[in-house]
Write an enzyme that holds these catalytic residues in place. Structure first.
Site, mmCIF file in Angstrom:
data_model
loop_
_atom_site.group_PDB
_atom_site.id
_atom_site.type_symbol
_atom_site.label_atom_id
_atom_site.label_comp_id
_atom_site.label_asym_id
_atom_site.label_seq_id
_atom_site.Cartn_x
_atom_site.Cartn_y
_atom_site.Cartn_z
ATOM 1 N N ASP A 66 7.151 -4.845 -2.200
ATOM 2 C CA ASP A 66 5.880 -4.512 -2.859
ATOM 3 C C ASP A 66 5.053 -3.493 -2.076
ATOM 4 O O ASP A 66 5.117 -3.444 -0.843
ATOM 5 C CB ASP A 66 5.057 -5.783 -3.066
ATOM 6 C CG ASP A 66 5.626 -6.662 -4.173
ATOM 7 O OD1 ASP A 66 6.418 -6.141 -4.979
ATOM 8 O OD2 ASP A 66 5.287 -7.856 -4.233
ATOM 9 N N ASP A 81 2.201 -3.104 -0.686
ATOM 10 C CA ASP A 81 0.997 -3.553 0.010
ATOM 11 C C ASP A 81 1.368 -3.997 1.414
ATOM 12 O O ASP A 81 2.509 -3.855 1.851
ATOM 13 C CB ASP A 81 0.299 -4.688 -0.760
ATOM 14 C CG ASP A 81 1.169 -5.918 -0.951
ATOM 15 O OD1 ASP A 81 2.310 -5.929 -0.419
ATOM 16 O OD2 ASP A 81 0.748 -6.863 -1.623
ATOM 17 N N HIS A 110 -4.467 0.878 -4.450
ATOM 18 C CA HIS A 110 -3.438 1.317 -5.377
ATOM 19 C C HIS A 110 -4.081 1.469 -6.754
ATOM 20 O O HIS A 110 -5.269 1.229 -6.944
ATOM 21 C CB HIS A 110 -2.304 0.287 -5.450
ATOM 22 C CG HIS A 110 -1.712 -0.024 -4.112
ATOM 23 N ND1 HIS A 110 -1.057 0.911 -3.365
ATOM 24 C CD2 HIS A 110 -1.693 -1.165 -3.384
ATOM 25 C CE1 HIS A 110 -0.655 0.365 -2.232
ATOM 26 N NE2 HIS A 110 -1.022 -0.893 -2.221
ATOM 27 N N TYR A 148 1.406 -3.159 -10.509
ATOM 28 C CA TYR A 148 1.284 -4.137 -9.417
ATOM 29 C C TYR A 148 -0.072 -4.821 -9.448
ATOM 30 O O TYR A 148 -1.110 -4.187 -9.631
ATOM 31 C CB TYR A 148 1.501 -3.443 -8.074
ATOM 32 C CG TYR A 148 1.677 -4.406 -6.930
ATOM 33 C CD1 TYR A 148 2.639 -5.413 -6.999
ATOM 34 C CD2 TYR A 148 0.880 -4.327 -5.791
ATOM 35 C CE1 TYR A 148 2.821 -6.296 -5.948
ATOM 36 C CE2 TYR A 148 1.057 -5.206 -4.736
ATOM 37 C CZ TYR A 148 2.021 -6.191 -4.818
ATOM 38 O OH TYR A 148 2.189 -7.071 -3.784
ATOM 39 N N GLU A 185 11.791 -8.318 -3.013
ATOM 40 C CA GLU A 185 11.432 -9.701 -2.693
ATOM 41 C C GLU A 185 12.062 -10.728 -3.623
ATOM 42 O O GLU A 185 12.527 -11.776 -3.183
ATOM 43 C CB GLU A 185 9.895 -9.912 -2.759
ATOM 44 C CG GLU A 185 9.099 -9.078 -1.831
ATOM 45 C CD GLU A 185 8.623 -7.811 -2.495
ATOM 46 O OE1 GLU A 185 7.593 -7.313 -2.076
ATOM 47 O OE2 GLU A 185 9.298 -7.311 -3.431
ATOM 48 N N GLU A 205 1.701 -7.008 2.784
ATOM 49 C CA GLU A 205 2.721 -8.047 2.862
ATOM 50 C C GLU A 205 4.102 -7.486 2.535
ATOM 51 O O GLU A 205 5.105 -7.871 3.134
ATOM 52 C CB GLU A 205 2.375 -9.198 1.908
ATOM 53 C CG GLU A 205 1.155 -10.001 2.318
ATOM 54 C CD GLU A 205 1.305 -10.643 3.686
ATOM 55 O OE1 GLU A 205 2.316 -11.315 3.924
ATOM 56 O OE2 GLU A 205 0.406 -10.457 4.526
ATOM 57 N N ARG A 232 -1.695 -6.767 -7.153
ATOM 58 C CA ARG A 232 -2.522 -6.986 -5.953
ATOM 59 C C ARG A 232 -3.096 -5.643 -5.535
ATOM 60 O O ARG A 232 -2.450 -4.853 -4.871
ATOM 61 C CB ARG A 232 -1.689 -7.608 -4.827
ATOM 62 C CG ARG A 232 -1.288 -9.042 -5.110
ATOM 63 C CD ARG A 232 -0.621 -9.702 -3.914
ATOM 64 N NE ARG A 232 -0.292 -11.080 -4.201
ATOM 65 C CZ ARG A 232 0.849 -11.489 -4.749
ATOM 66 N NH1 ARG A 232 1.769 -10.586 -5.055
ATOM 67 N NH2 ARG A 232 1.082 -12.758 -4.983
#
Length: 851
Positions: A80, A82, A340, A293, A7, A84, A295
């Site tokens: 990432d 997740d 996670h 990470y 990203e 998104e 989130r």
């Protein structure tokens, strides 16, 4: 060549260092496309099909990716780990497929930390895209789109001033509004406390009244001063001895490592960070490889990380601080998903990273993660009862002693609304029969307090408890509420604005089901079922849409007057509370015969008298009941001696103002907020009405300088250019010299001309190059230079905190990499020798297609 897509450019730069020359890493700069903001982007009649649109500013990014993909043998989607991140990878893959630039081999890899080990392990274990996560993303995106684009037009037409409503943001707003209603409905109750002051062995301590006249005393037992003073007399007269000493051992276990939610809460409590700022700083730490990470709902740590934490504890403390067995945690969050690993440092050996806010947040994460694997704290709670001999009056002292600090030696979790805890006090050693010396008696009056307004920490905690929203969305939800001006923040607490209260009332009255906490949490569970492959995403949307669409149609058909009447009835108890004397709370306080009711206006709702226009009483919507904010009509200040017209003070839609005379031609001026109410009289009103004021002619240009009051506050105007003034009083006080200086300063950008940039900080000569080291503000961020080598500061290093040693290290590291790679210059074209008799060759005719 293998093409890797991530990203962010910072992430790309870090990962490229870990991979070999066969890899090229490019950043998508977040999402590359979205649903276009227009009706019809989601079609419920066609299986909720979606029309996606490329972000205009991402066209070049995608072109770079497309060109590289055409040259690549393999595409590795490394966004990432997740929902998104999965969606970004899916969008990139779909766009490349449309452009016929998709390599034959496509893999998806995820890693929880940007370290060499994590990245190389992920590359060795690729997988395909997770269709369930992609379906969950599409379901949420379509659902939020349908709610926004279906409900917002209803608000615009039926509720003037409302900007938008959202599936989750409106429920979060309801929490803030309901808490404010609780505070307004709260009736304070007075109570009294009686505390004896004692001393034993040179150590002072306090004991509160626990029994009086044979009755047990609770917090609200003594509610008047007469009883309080009587109890004070008895305590003063009593001779108290220790009747009993009770000691209980207590154990406190450490909290688990941070999740997204708990990190936002603790950063708000201890560091004063907003949720959005916490996530920005955490993102920088993650991209620099400092933390895992950020989130996540998970509270567990990887086995190797637990072992590293236990080693770090043993190195820092003695063996007693390391528990016999590693601690294992299980999430308690409702609807936890995408579990996670918890947020933790990638290297427990580093107790400091970066500077400023980055260093502070890292320190919090490091301490919390390390403490989670430390031994429990052992405490001892002591209760001492002191009796006056008759047994009718008894005082109780409580306290605690830390026998072994355990994890408390490193970290103690904050609390949202902490108050002084009697148990935290230290007590002297006492035994039954001891007679401590009484040194005084305290009598204090108290009032019960309403529930506290939500802070960012407590609101996030409440949303998580109710299962509303998801950790990755909390920061954006709270930011939207502030951006839409539905709430304001005062002393780090959320207060609902007038527009927020009205919007909540409207949704509760007409869309009650969709702002219910259980309904919203239930919908989140359904969407999580899609993530887990337990539900089909179109079926979830169909169940929602089947009821929601007809309801919006019903409300749209109602007239604005009908909406206002329904809200007037719904909000009646709040807007017109019972006065307690049997009188009608809706009777107009101005004329005494009209009835007050909610009215809708161009600029929003207000309360008005039914006898309008004869009675012009109005009151702001946000003032329930009383006279605060009421406008009983114009207040006469006096008469203008020059014109003979009446000067009145009035209240308008944008606040108080003054008016000279009547009618459309009447002169008006707003009343600035910085004018004290006690100073505002006829003289001040006439001064405001006389504006703008001529200061005089500029000595250099010969053009007038004018001082006035405008939309953005007090100003100076000269030759079509403005300069700000500090306050209203300065409009009348500023002289020519000060005005000229202020105008010159404004013309130079407030002293920021185009002069050579000054260093933010200097460090002295570089030990090797000898050049003076300076910290400079660059176009792309701060950098440090010795005049030869420029080194950009990492995001985790705060410019103000940069040390000499760090500056030298950054410059040396940059110099070791060699000069920056620039674009190769194309070789200069040699001018072709011109033949004197050369003739231009005729253009060849284009061959026919079917020749």
């Amino acid at each position: 060549m293998q093409l890797v897509i991530v990203e962010s450019p910072a992430k790309a730069k870090t990962i490229e260092k870990y991979l070999g020359r066969d890899f090229k890493v490019l950043a998508s700069y977040g999402h590359v496309r979205d649903l276009p903001p227009k009706d019809g982007s989601v079609d419920p009649d066609d299986g909720f099909s979606m029309e996606w649109q490329l972000y205009p500013d991402k066209a070049k990014r995608l072109k770079d990716i497309q060109d590289a993909a055409k040259q690549a043998d393999r595409l590795i989607l490394a966004t990432d780990p997740d929902r998104e991140g999965e969606a970004i990878s899916w969008h990139v893959q779909e766009l490349l497929r449309q452009k016929k630039a998709l390599p034959q081999k496509v893999d998806r890899v995820t890693f929880n930390a940007i370290t060499k080990q994590a990245v190389t392990d992920a590359m060795a274990h690729p997988r395909g895209l997770d269709d369930d996560l992609i379906d969950a993303y599409r379901a949420r995106r379509a659902l939020d789109y349908l709610v926004g684009f279906t409900l917002s037009p209803v608000l615009w037409r039926k509720l003037p001033g409302a900007k938008s409503a959202g599936r989750v943001q409106s429920v979060a707003l309801r929490l803030v509004v309901e808490r404010e209603r609780e505070i307004e409905a709260f009736v304070a109750q007075q109570y009294w406390s009686i505390t004896g002051q004692f001393e034993m062995g040179g150590t002072p301590f306090k004991a509160r009244l626990a029994r009086w006249r044979g009755d047990k005393i609770e917090r609200l037992t003594i509610t008047n001063e007469v009883d309080a003073r009587a109890a004070e007399v008895d305590v003063k007269a009593g001779h108290f001895t220790v009747d009993s000493v009770e000691t209980k051992p207590l154990t406190r276990n450490p909290p688990p490592p941070f999740t997204t939610s708990t990190l936002q809460q603790e950063a708000a409590r201890k560091l004063g960070f907003s949720a959005s700022h916490t996530m920005r700083v955490a993102q920088d730490l993650y991209e620099d490889g400092a933390i895992t990470y950020m989130r996540t709902d998970g509270v567990q740590m990887d086995g190797s990380a637990i072992s590293a934490a236990r080693r770090a504890i043993a190195d820092r403390y003695d063996g007693g601080y390391v528990p016999d067995q590693p601690r294992q945690y299980q999430t308690k969050a409702k609807n936890a998903q995408e579990a996670h690993e918890a947020i933790r440092p990638t290297d427990f050996g580093k107790d400091k990273v970066g500077g400023g806010d980055h260093a502070r947040l890292y320190d919090l994460i490091w301490k919390r993660a390390l403490a989670s694997q430390m031994a429990s704290a052992r405490l001892e709670r002591t209760s001492v009862d002191l009796s006056d001999g008759t047994g009718k009056t008894m005082l109780r002292a409580t306290g605690q002693v830390i026998k072994f600090p355990g994890f408390l030696a490193l970290y103690d979790e904050g609390r949202d609304d902490s108050s002084e805890d009697d148990d935290a006090r230290l007590l002297p050693a006492m035994a039954k029969g001891d007679a401590p010396a009484k040194t005084g008696v305290e009598v204090e009056a108290h009032e019960t307090q309403p529930p506290p307004r939500y802070s960012e920490a407590s609101l996030v905690k409440k949303m998580e408890e109710l299962g509303i929203g998801r950790p990755s969305t909390y920061a954006s939800i709270l930011q939207v509420l502030k951006d839409r001006a539905y709430v304001r923040v005062e002393k780090n607490r959320f207060l609902p604005e007038e527009s927020g209260r009205l919007l909540t009332a409207f949704l509760e009255r007409f869309f009650g089901r969709y702002v219910e906490y259980d309904f919203t949490a239930g919908l989140e569970e359904e969407l999580d079922d899609v993530s887990g492959g337990r539900a089909q995403w179109q079926a979830v949307l169909e169940r929602f849409w089947r009821d929601f669409k007809p309801r919006t149609g019903e409300v749209m058909e109602q007239k604005p007057s009908e909406i206002t009447a329904a809200l007037d009835e719904f909000l009646g108890p709040y807007l017109f509370p019972d006065k307690g004397d049997g009188s009608d709370p809706r009777v107009c306080p101005n004329c005494g015969t009209g009835r007050l009711a909610l009215r809708g206006g161009k600029f929003g709702p207000f309360i008005a008298c039914s006898n309008y226009p004869e009675c012009k009483f109005t009151r702001k919507f946000a003032q329930p009941g009383g006279s605060d904010g009421a406008d009983a009509g114009p207040e006469t200040l006096g008469t203008d001696p020059e014109s003979g017209l009446e000067v009145t003070k009035r209240s308008g839609r944008f606040g108080p103002y003054i008016q000279l005379g009547d009618g459309k031609e009447a002169k008006r001026s707003s009343i600035p907020k910085d004018i004290p109410g006690e100073d505002f009289d006829l003289d001040y009103a006439l001064r405001l009405l006389s504006l703008p004021r001529d200061v005089g002619m500029h000595p250099e240009t010969g053009k007038p300088i004018v001082a006035g009051l405008g939309r953005y506050g007090p100003y100076l105007l000269h030759d079509g250019k403005y300069a700000k003034l500090t306050g209203t009083a300065e409009i009348f006080d500023i002289g020519m010299n000060a005005a000229v200086a202020r105008i010159a300063d404004a013309a130079n950008g407030g002293g920021r001309g185009r002069a050579k940039a000054e260093p933010l900080k200097t460090f002295g000569p570089h030990p090797t190059s000898g050049g003076e080291m300076k910290l400079m503000a660059g176009r792309f961020g701060p950098y440090v230079t010795d005049g030869t080598t420029n080194a950009t500061l990492p995001k985790t290093v705060e410019p103000e905190a940069l040390t000499v040693e760090e500056a030298v290290a950054l410059i040396d590291a940059r110099a070791a990499k060699g000069p920056a790679k620039g674009k190769k210059k194309a070789p200069a074209k040699k001018a072709a020798a011109k033949k004197p008799d050369a003739k231009k060759a005729p253009a060849k005719k284009k061959a026919a297609k079917d020749a």
